[in-house]
Design an enzyme around this catalytic site. Structure first.
Site, PDB file in Angstrom:
ATOM      1  CE1 TYR A  89      -9.630  -4.056 -13.360  1.00 47.73           C
ATOM      2  CE2 TYR A  89     -10.132  -5.940 -11.985  1.00 47.73           C
ATOM      3  CZ  TYR A  89      -9.217  -5.149 -12.612  1.00 47.73           C
ATOM      4  OH  TYR A  89      -7.885  -5.451 -12.505  1.00 47.73           O
ATOM      5  CD  GLU A 139      -8.160   1.165 -18.529  1.00 47.58           C
ATOM      6  OE1 GLU A 139      -7.458   0.315 -19.094  1.00 47.58           O
ATOM      7  OE2 GLU A 139      -8.317   1.195 -17.294  1.00 47.58           O
TER       8      GLU A 139
HETATM    9  C1  LIG Z   1       2.426  -1.911 -22.432  1.00 48.81           C
HETATM   10  C2  LIG Z   1       0.956  -1.980 -22.505  1.00 48.81           C
HETATM   11  C3  LIG Z   1       0.305  -2.990 -21.636  1.00 48.81           C
HETATM   12  C4  LIG Z   1      -1.109  -3.036 -21.864  1.00 48.81           C
HETATM   13  C5  LIG Z   1      -1.774  -4.250 -21.322  1.00 48.81           C
HETATM   14  C6  LIG Z   1      -3.202  -4.292 -21.696  1.00 48.81           C
HETATM   15  C7  LIG Z   1      -4.025  -5.372 -21.091  1.00 48.81           C
HETATM   16  C8  LIG Z   1      -4.723  -4.929 -19.871  1.00 48.81           C
HETATM   17  C9  LIG Z   1      -5.924  -5.701 -19.553  1.00 48.81           C
HETATM   18  C10 LIG Z   1      -6.494  -5.362 -18.193  1.00 48.81           C
HETATM   19  C11 LIG Z   1      -6.792  -3.944 -18.031  1.00 48.81           C
HETATM   20  C12 LIG Z   1      -7.110  -3.538 -16.630  1.00 48.81           C
HETATM   21  C13 LIG Z   1      -7.290  -2.079 -16.598  1.00 48.81           C
HETATM   22  C14 LIG Z   1      -7.694  -1.582 -15.288  1.00 48.81           C
HETATM   23  C15 LIG Z   1      -8.754  -0.847 -15.158  1.00 48.81           C
HETATM   24  C16 LIG Z   1      -9.189  -0.443 -13.861  1.00 48.81           C
HETATM   25  O1  LIG Z   1      -8.523  -0.434 -12.863  1.00 48.81           O
HETATM   26  S1  LIG Z   1     -10.783   0.025 -13.836  1.00 48.81           S
HETATM   27  C17 LIG Z   1     -11.185   0.410 -12.167  1.00 48.81           C
HETATM   28  C18 LIG Z   1     -11.551  -0.822 -11.356  1.00 48.81           C
HETATM   29  N1  LIG Z   1     -10.359  -1.485 -11.013  1.00 48.81           N
HETATM   30  C19 LIG Z   1     -10.257  -2.350 -10.022  1.00 48.81           C
HETATM   31  O2  LIG Z   1     -11.188  -2.668  -9.306  1.00 48.81           O
HETATM   32  C20 LIG Z   1      -8.888  -2.863  -9.818  1.00 48.81           C
HETATM   33  C21 LIG Z   1      -8.889  -4.143  -9.162  1.00 48.81           C
HETATM   34  N2  LIG Z   1      -7.528  -4.551  -9.120  1.00 48.81           N
HETATM   35  C22 LIG Z   1      -6.842  -4.582  -8.007  1.00 48.81           C
HETATM   36  O3  LIG Z   1      -7.329  -4.377  -6.947  1.00 48.81           O
HETATM   37  C23 LIG Z   1      -5.373  -4.825  -8.057  1.00 48.81           C
HETATM   38  O4  LIG Z   1      -4.855  -4.172  -9.075  1.00 48.81           O
HETATM   39  C24 LIG Z   1      -4.965  -6.248  -8.034  1.00 48.81           C
HETATM   40  C25 LIG Z   1      -3.477  -6.312  -8.341  1.00 48.81           C
HETATM   41  C26 LIG Z   1      -5.718  -7.025  -9.083  1.00 48.81           C
HETATM   42  C27 LIG Z   1      -5.247  -6.713  -6.621  1.00 48.81           C
HETATM   43  O5  LIG Z   1      -4.920  -7.992  -6.445  1.00 48.81           O
HETATM   44  P1  LIG Z   1      -4.425  -8.505  -5.032  1.00 48.81           P
HETATM   45  O6  LIG Z   1      -3.361  -7.623  -4.489  1.00 48.81           O
HETATM   46  O7  LIG Z   1      -4.100  -9.931  -5.206  1.00 48.81           O
HETATM   47  O8  LIG Z   1      -5.703  -8.394  -4.129  1.00 48.81           O
HETATM   48  P2  LIG Z   1      -5.919  -7.876  -2.684  1.00 48.81           P
HETATM   49  O9  LIG Z   1      -7.002  -8.733  -2.152  1.00 48.81           O
HETATM   50  O10 LIG Z   1      -6.170  -6.430  -2.695  1.00 48.81           O
HETATM   51  O11 LIG Z   1      -4.554  -8.119  -1.895  1.00 48.81           O
HETATM   52  C28 LIG Z   1      -3.994  -9.397  -1.667  1.00 48.81           C
HETATM   53  C29 LIG Z   1      -3.059  -9.330  -0.509  1.00 48.81           C
HETATM   54  O12 LIG Z   1      -2.016  -8.378  -0.734  1.00 48.81           O
HETATM   55  C30 LIG Z   1      -2.026  -7.382   0.271  1.00 48.81           C
HETATM   56  N3  LIG Z   1      -1.642  -6.120  -0.339  1.00 48.81           N
HETATM   57  C31 LIG Z   1      -1.697  -5.828  -1.653  1.00 48.81           C
HETATM   58  N4  LIG Z   1      -1.296  -4.579  -1.849  1.00 48.81           N
HETATM   59  C32 LIG Z   1      -0.979  -4.069  -0.645  1.00 48.81           C
HETATM   60  C33 LIG Z   1      -0.509  -2.803  -0.211  1.00 48.81           C
HETATM   61  N5  LIG Z   1      -0.304  -1.803  -1.079  1.00 48.81           N
HETATM   62  N6  LIG Z   1      -0.315  -2.626   1.098  1.00 48.81           N
HETATM   63  C34 LIG Z   1      -0.534  -3.618   1.986  1.00 48.81           C
HETATM   64  N7  LIG Z   1      -0.982  -4.844   1.634  1.00 48.81           N
HETATM   65  C35 LIG Z   1      -1.206  -5.053   0.339  1.00 48.81           C
HETATM   66  C36 LIG Z   1      -3.430  -7.409   0.787  1.00 48.81           C
HETATM   67  O13 LIG Z   1      -3.567  -6.894   2.052  1.00 48.81           O
HETATM   68  C37 LIG Z   1      -3.742  -8.881   0.759  1.00 48.81           C
HETATM   69  O14 LIG Z   1      -3.054  -9.500   1.820  1.00 48.81           O
HETATM   70  P3  LIG Z   1      -3.642 -10.761   2.620  1.00 48.81           P
HETATM   71  O15 LIG Z   1      -4.743 -10.233   3.454  1.00 48.81           O
HETATM   72  O16 LIG Z   1      -2.474 -11.245   3.423  1.00 48.81           O
HETATM   73  O17 LIG Z   1      -4.099 -11.759   1.593  1.00 48.81           O
END
Ligand SMILES: CCCCCCCCCCCCC/C=C/C(=O)SCCNC(=O)CCNC(=O)[C@H](O)C(C)(C)COP(=O)(O)OP(=O)(O)OC[C@H]1O[C@@H](n2cnc3c(N)ncnc32)[C@H](O)[C@@H]1OP(=O)(O)O
Length: 289
Positions: free
Chosen positions: A211, A218
């Protein structure tokens, strides 16, 4: 509002129960717990061995999730995650092959841009998944994550050709690619109820390094683009014009860079909380005053 968190997990099946427990609605837009929340460890499944009771619990939990989500949504998500894993794998292979053949990163972006644009744009569906409620992620968390990537792909790297050969572009491309292969394969294996422990481990550990690396790539890329944007006045609208509006893309980029300061830590801490929940079985429960 929520002041404190409380760890609670029963022994034995506690780890799986812990994972299935979802926190109540977040008080802050990007966070799933209040900022003052403290969490304690409920149980540990870091070694991946919880015994038969826990495995049975895991299966029940997975079956429960499938029922709640519905067959069609589960089938769609499985297809989506497989497609995305494959897409980012193709991208990874193309990058490695390019570097091995050419021995330089110059020209790399041009050679992979079509695949990158396609799969990163396809990821807009992630916001739709949250909006229609088939994944539990907050719309804001997914929205910030996906829109910042779309912005980087289309409005920065695609539009500002002179920066395409910068090292910083490679930096975020590598961070994104490793992250997405891990993330989408994690979701796919989870949906299929066959999640290898190392995939889970990778999903909730790699981001700690990737991250900041991705965000650094970026920010450096936008920074490098600034002089060109200022010189050409691209995407800017100057006064006077018949709509009487003005827009300066140079300042827009500066504001975007500044917005990383409040937004990135929220995403990062969100992931740290997910990590604690999934790898350590912590339950984060908010208490109202
Ligand atoms: C107009 C201009 C706007 C500009 C804005 C600028 C500001 C920006 C600032 C921030 C910049 C960030 C830039 C990003 C850079 C990079 O990515 S660098 C590379 C490293 N990146 C990462 O490691 C990314 C990490 N982020 C993520 O993983 C996701 O994006 C997330 C949204 C933050 C993930 O969150 P979340 O979904 O809450 O976590 P999980 O634990 O993975 O999932 C939670 C539950 O949701 C289920 N789920 C989610 N997606 C799916 C899917 N596709 N299919 C099936 N299930 C999914 C997951 O299974 C979990 O379920 P439960 O087990 O029931 O909890």
């Amino acid at each position: 509002m929520g002041r404190l968190t409380e760890a609670a997990a029963a022994a034995g099946g506690g780890a799986s129960a812990a994972r299935s427990a979802r926190p109540p609605p977040a008080p802050l837009p990007l966070s799933s717990t209040s900022p003052g929340c403290a969490a304690t460890m409920a149980s540990s499944e870091e070694d991946g061995t919880n015994g038969g009771a826990s495995e049975a619990g895991d299966e029940r939990e997975a079956a429960g999730k499938r029922r709640r989500r519905g067959l069609l949504a589960t089938a769609w998500l499985t297809f989506y995650n497989i497609a995305m894993t494959a897409g980012w794998l193709v991208l990874a292979i193309a990058m490695v092959r390019f570097y091995m053949e050419k021995g330089t990163h110059k020209g790399l972006y041009k050679s992979i841009q079509k695949t990158l644009k396609f799969f990163q744009t396809f990821a807009l569906l992630e916001i739709v998944h949250c909006l229609i409620g088939i994944v539990p992620t907050s719309v804001l968390v997914a929205g910030v994550q996906v829109s910042s990537r779309i912005f980087m792909v289309w409005l920065v790297t695609h539009s500002i050709k002179p920066i395409q050969n910068e090292e910083s572009v490679v930096l975020f491309l590598v961070a994104w690619t490793v992250t997405e292969i891990t993330r989408y394969s994690f979701y796919t294996f989870s949906l299929l109820d066959h999640l290898p422990y190392f995939v889970k481990w990778a999903r909730y550990n790699f981001f700690i390094i990737l991250y900041p690396v991705g965000v650094a790539g970026e920010l450096l890329t936008i920074y490098t683009a600034l002089p060109y944007v200022r010189k050409t006045g691209m995407f800017s609208i100057r006064l006077p014009n018949k709509y009487n509006v003005s827009f300066d893309y140079y300042y827009f980029l500066l504001i975007t860079m500044a917005s990383y300061i409040p937004l990135f830590p929220q995403l990062y801490f969100h992931m740290l909380r997910q990590r604690r929940k999934v790898l350590h079985g912590e339950v984060i429960v908010e208490k109202d005053d």
